[in-house]
Design an enzyme around this catalytic site. Structure first.
Site: not given
Ligand code: NI
Length: 182
Positions: A47, A52, A107-108, A149-150, A153
């Site tokens: 995701g 991000q 997480c990226l 999670h997304e 953000h």
């Protein structure tokens, strides 16, 4: 299409609330989403949220492939646990069962690490797609986790701030030690 630079933990764009998208059908939103999907795939992520890639708008892309679902599920159960590649704009989450379930997250924006995070395992989410169509689904398991999670953000939160036991914040190269023990 372009692969975008991913903001890393500590960049202010990751800790501020993102703004609603006024027109999901706008060309710049289509272009942003195309670049986000290309960036997510290049980085091998499940995701990605617009903040991000340094864009403070309420846009997420994610997928919950069958391979990430518990193999013991029936076909009917699997339905809520999986999702195709999805673009969700201005999303809202409703918790259907607050009972927490733990799982490892990465997480990226926090490269190289994994953390054990407890979240509600049963949610409903609602948002709009790129044509302005309403998307509403019930989600469980990894599917519920990746959406939460997304969407975190979009509220300026990283998974690390959801952790209750920081001894379970580890380098991903060491995760085998924990999986062997559990
Ligand atoms: Ni993330």
């Amino acid at each position: 299409m372009a692969i975008l630079k991913i903001a890393r933990m500590g960049h202010p764009v990751l800790s501020q609330p993102a703004k609603p998208v006024p027109d999901p059908r706008a060309l710049e939103i289509h272009n942003l989403v195309n670049d986000m999907i290309e960036t997510m795939r290049d980085a091998n992520g499940a995701g990605l949220a617009a903040p991000q890639v340094h864009v403070p708008l309420r846009v997420v892309v994610f997928q919950a492939p069958t391979g990430r679902a518990d193999p013991g599920l029936s076909e009917e159960e699997r339905f809520d646990h999986t999702a195709p590649l999805t673009v969700l704009i201005n999303p809202e989450i409703q918790v259907l069962d607050p009972a927490p379930e733990g799982g490892w997250e990465g997480c990226l924006s926090v490269p190289g690490l994994r953390g054990w995070v407890e979240r509600p395992a049963h949610i409903r989410y609602r948002g709009v797609g790129l044509e302005g169509e309403v998307i509403e689904r019930v989600a469980r398991g990894f599917h519920a986790r990746v959406v939460q999670h997304e969407c975190d953000h979009l509220d300026g939160r990283l998974y690390v701030s959801r952790m209750t036991d920081l001894s379970r914040l580890i380098f991903e190269s060491e995760i085998a030690h924990f999986q062997a023990a559990s």
